[in-house]
Design a protein around this motif. Sequence first.
Motif, short mmCIF file in Angstrom:
data_model
loop_
_atom_site.label_atom_id
_atom_site.label_comp_id
_atom_site.label_asym_id
_atom_site.label_seq_id
_atom_site.Cartn_x
_atom_site.Cartn_y
_atom_site.Cartn_z
N HIS A 210 -5.14 6.69 0.71
CA HIS A 210 -6.03 5.72 1.36
C HIS A 210 -6.14 4.18 0.29
O HIS A 210 -5.27 3.07 1.14
CB HIS A 210 -6.81 5.48 2.52
N GLN A 211 -6.15 4.04 -0.07
CA GLN A 211 -6.26 2.74 -1.33
C GLN A 211 -4.30 2.75 -2.11
O GLN A 211 -5.59 1.69 -2.66
CB GLN A 211 -7.19 3.48 -2.33
N LEU A 212 -3.99 3.38 -1.94
CA LEU A 212 -2.64 2.84 -2.60
C LEU A 212 -1.74 1.67 -1.96
O LEU A 212 -3.19 1.62 -0.66
CB LEU A 212 -1.61 4.20 -2.01
N PRO A 213 -1.57 0.97 -2.57
CA PRO A 213 -0.86 -0.33 -2.00
C PRO A 213 0.22 -0.02 -0.40
O PRO A 213 0.57 1.21 -1.03
CB PRO A 213 0.90 -0.24 -2.97
N ASP A 214 -0.07 -0.71 0.14
CA ASP A 214 0.64 -1.01 1.38
C ASP A 214 1.85 -0.62 1.08
O ASP A 214 2.67 -0.38 2.29
CB ASP A 214 0.44 -2.29 2.31
N TRP A 215 2.79 -1.36 0.23
CA TRP A 215 4.48 -0.77 0.31
C TRP A 215 4.39 0.18 0.24
O TRP A 215 5.89 0.73 0.61
CB TRP A 215 4.71 -1.51 -0.78
N LEU A 216 3.36 0.68 -1.05
CA LEU A 216 3.94 2.58 -1.04
C LEU A 216 3.61 3.42 0.27
O LEU A 216 3.83 4.27 0.38
CB LEU A 216 2.64 2.85 -2.45
N LEU A 217 2.27 2.68 1.45
CA LEU A 217 2.44 3.79 2.24
C LEU A 217 3.57 3.75 3.38
O LEU A 217 3.70 4.57 3.89
CB LEU A 217 1.17 3.45 2.51
N ARG A 218 4.05 2.61 3.44
CA ARG A 218 5.41 2.01 4.10
C ARG A 218 6.32 2.76 3.90
O ARG A 218 7.00 3.81 4.94
CB ARG A 218 5.52 0.45 4.41
N LEU A 219 6.52 2.99 2.37
CA LEU A 219 7.89 3.64 2.18
C LEU A 219 7.71 5.49 1.97
O LEU A 219 8.27 6.17 2.48
CB LEU A 219 7.76 3.89 0.87
N GLY A 220 5.71 5.59 1.89
CA GLY A 220 5.60 7.10 2.26
C GLY A 220 6.12 7.33 3.28
O GLY A 220 6.60 8.49 3.97
N ALA A 221 5.75 6.41 4.27
CA ALA A 221 6.45 6.67 6.33
C ALA A 221 7.73 6.76 6.41
O ALA A 221 8.48 7.77 7.23
CB ALA A 221 5.90 5.02 7.63
N GLU A 338 9.91 -9.98 -8.59
CA GLU A 338 9.02 -10.83 -8.84
C GLU A 338 7.72 -9.63 -8.61
O GLU A 338 7.14 -9.59 -9.43
CB GLU A 338 9.05 -11.59 -8.20
N ASN A 339 7.13 -9.19 -7.32
CA ASN A 339 6.02 -8.30 -7.25
C ASN A 339 6.58 -6.92 -7.52
O ASN A 339 5.66 -6.13 -7.35
CB ASN A 339 6.09 -8.60 -5.83
#
Length: 712
Positions: A210-221, A338-339
């Motif tokens: 749950h603590q993973l970055p938001d962009w990585l969780l979105r990619l998981g979805a 960049e990010n």
Amino acid sequence: MGEVKTPRRMFLISIALIYVCAFSSIYVQIPGLFGDEGIVPVRLQMPKVQRPLLEQLEASPSLLWLGPSLGLGPQQALELICLIGVVLSLGAVLLGPLRDSLIYFCLWALYLSLYNVGGDFLRSEWDVLLLEAGFLAVLVAPLGLLRCGSSHKYHDSVTFWLTRWLFFRLTFCTGASKLASGDPAWYGLSALSHHFENQMSPTPLAWLVHQLPDWLLRLGAVAVLQCEITIPLMTFFAPIRRLRLFSFYVQLFLQLCHILTGNCGLLNLLSIALSVSLLDDEHFNSSALLKKKKGQEKKARGCTQTFLCVLAVLVELAVYLFILISTVILFKLQINWENKTLSSKTNFSQMEFDEFLKYFQGPTLWVGVLSFTWEAVAAMLMCVCTRGLVSKVWSLIQWAVITAAAVAIFALSVVPYTAMAGMSVLPEVREAYSVVERYQLVGAYGIQHRIISTEGRPEIILEGSYDGLTWTEMNPMYKPGNVNTAPPIVGPYQPRLEWLMWQAAQEGSDQSPWFTGLIQRLLQGKPEVVSLLQVDEAQYPFSQKPPALIKAKLYNYHFTDPAKDKTHMQAWWRRKYKEEFFPVVTLGDLAFEKLLEESGLKEKFPKQPSSDTPVSQILSHIRGHVKGLSGSLVLSTLLATLVGIFLIKAVFSWASGGKKPRPAAADHKTKKPKEPSETAEKSHTASLSTRGGKKDSEERKVDSEKSPRKRK
């Protein structure tokens, strides 16, 4: 598809192992859930007026109605059903001869008996899936009585295909329901940002993920949606073997992620058991594969064979490329250099997905029909090529019966499969489905999808008091309560009360009549129900005296975020009060008595005294040994025993396998080579005895002509 002996055996062992987990989990919870002093006593379902047994079985198929004829009460009848199920399933796991169709039919009938009287506690999706997969195991498993010891099993691929069809329906409908329900969390790709804390039974690893970055969780979805929708459509029924293997490992990885972050549930185990239908024997027989490759290298490939191999590789690459491109286009994947992140966003609306589902669910049926026809025709041709007229006719009869049963199951499964898209089905098929619906031969999946809450995980917190001023929380073992307690490791044990409380927190007390029975038993201080919350009396605040008052509150729970609130070292959860879930009640309260009567939990006839039959005494003795132990401990001990038995068998097999070649080698060294005259004399004597046993003169001439060549 090639031979499926090994995947078929793996499927049967897996189903038997899942039956062990299911029956043992229910057995431990019977006194608290369905016992005479349980939340919903099963005796309330017993007919008040004696009815013929066949009529009762027709109205509600359950072996529970046989309890009175054995001198058993309703609770002990349920315990006997569970214990028989545990014994039979353990035998099927350990012993190959017990993996018979009759054994699996008994297991299916026993679990159906529990399902039909279990009420809300046995109405989960994994219960329906276990009944359907268990019935398929009846068709997949060998039936020695009908086969009469015959080695011809050409129709096994036909029945085993049904498991692949079930796995496709389960996976595709689960993924499609996420979008068909209009869940904004999945359309916004923020589902995994809330899923890990909202799922039924999170693990400590779920807190870390749950603590993973938001962009990585979105990619998981995005990955979850593609694994459950696109990949099954493109690979489950593909004629190219490598595509099916790719799909198997993708689904296996997905289920392992579910297990690690959400405990090992029966639904995950059943998904893994069904996924082996994507494999074949060639995947396990590596030595045969190497020999085959060497043989192919020796033989010169023809132009046609080379063309087909190249075409298969090109099609396989095209499928992989299509999955990748569709992922990029449908979810607008863009790299932010960049990010150093990967942004994603859905590129379709719910209306567009509904149109896709409407137009593409029909073709998936035809793909299934073509795949099934291929397997059935291939099996029929193998039966036709069988040597001997009797064997050929017998194989064709078996093929016809099994194929007819498979066609019937496939036709029945069309009704729940097409319900999501609202497709029309033949009235005859729908009528047949309504007739057999109570037997749970086929199930509907994905229809129970729940919208993921973005406000946190709703949890019911029970509080008790003696005076109405000081309230103390009663926290269950297997669900969040105390914010400082880590999420528990539960699976594969299935705590039914915690599962229903998790559902009731999302639906409300009006939709959960059993909750009134729970409050009543806690006010009465019934130890059978208290043990469902806490086995350790030291952890239950009212172990000495039951509370006089009980109420229930609803909180929203969130995983702590160490980057924001710096609370990880002190707490795993943070919570916020939402509303009252159940008002303050006490025994004898008129409003509470009215709720009990409306819920059908009011005692309307006295309890029957327990009998002293030998079976009843044995059941009481077994219950006495299990009493006071947690369900997870009982099941873990049982599974550890199974693992120990398998290890012992493996050691003995290895030891016996290692000793056999040595004496053979020693004997070979000590033996003296035979004289050529002795060898010729023995072969001459054997040929004479063989010729003397034949009656046909022409065959004797042929043998006499061939025997010198054989001796040479």
